[in-house]
Write an enzyme that holds these catalytic residues in place. Sequence first.
Site, short mmCIF file in Angstrom:
data_model
loop_
_atom_site.label_atom_id
_atom_site.label_comp_id
_atom_site.label_asym_id
_atom_site.label_seq_id
_atom_site.Cartn_x
_atom_site.Cartn_y
_atom_site.Cartn_z
N HIS A 1 33.60 48.45 42.62
CA HIS A 1 34.69 48.52 41.67
C HIS A 1 34.70 47.20 40.89
O HIS A 1 34.05 46.23 41.27
CB HIS A 1 36.01 48.71 42.40
CG HIS A 1 36.25 50.10 42.86
ND1 HIS A 1 37.45 50.51 43.39
CD2 HIS A 1 35.44 51.19 42.89
CE1 HIS A 1 37.38 51.79 43.70
NE2 HIS A 1 36.18 52.22 43.42
N GLU B 1 36.89 44.78 40.56
CA GLU B 1 37.34 43.61 41.31
C GLU B 1 36.28 43.17 42.33
O GLU B 1 36.03 41.97 42.49
CB GLU B 1 38.65 43.91 42.04
CG GLU B 1 39.80 44.31 41.14
CD GLU B 1 39.92 45.80 40.87
OE1 GLU B 1 41.04 46.23 40.56
OE2 GLU B 1 38.91 46.53 40.99
N SER C 1 45.26 48.78 38.00
CA SER C 1 45.90 48.51 39.29
C SER C 1 44.88 48.64 40.43
O SER C 1 44.15 49.62 40.49
CB SER C 1 47.05 49.51 39.47
OG SER C 1 47.78 49.27 40.64
N CYS D 1 42.87 49.43 43.73
CA CYS D 1 42.84 50.49 44.75
C CYS D 1 42.99 49.88 46.14
O CYS D 1 43.01 48.64 46.30
CB CYS D 1 41.52 51.25 44.64
SG CYS D 1 40.11 50.34 45.32
N CYS E 1 40.03 47.34 46.96
CA CYS E 1 40.11 46.07 46.23
C CYS E 1 41.33 45.27 46.67
O CYS E 1 41.27 44.04 46.76
CB CYS E 1 40.13 46.34 44.73
SG CYS E 1 38.59 47.12 44.16
#
Length: 145
Positions: A50, A52, A77, A79, A82
Amino acid sequence: MDAFMQAAIDEARVGIAEGGIPIGSVLVHQGQIIGRGHNRRVQKGSTVLHGEMDALENAGRQPASIYRESVLYTTLSPCPMCSGAILLYGIPKVIIGENRSFLGEEAHLKSRGVELTVLDDPTCIELMRRFMAEQPSLWNEDIGE
């Protein structure tokens, strides 16, 4: 716009240009980007990259004190995965581009003392809106549905 959120948006745009998912992130320490990344699950055939996670990976190995003094910028936002990395490394502050498209583990992060700022950024919202409309199955795969 904040230069660091703009850098995260730039990363999201790289992701979509590569055929991936438009989520970008940067890790900032003392006013300098030390890691940047974008969702590369599609491009790398990865289960964990992802935006991040990619930014943290690209920051490389850092002393714990660096993470505890850093700010993570992300276009969407975070998950559960992350958010877990944010908590594991003690990142105290997260700036979120938007949470309309997906509301991650914000309540959990707040309950653990992480400071969150949601910008409700129109560029971030539009990137995700367009992607979710054009690639619904890929989006659902990314969030585990």
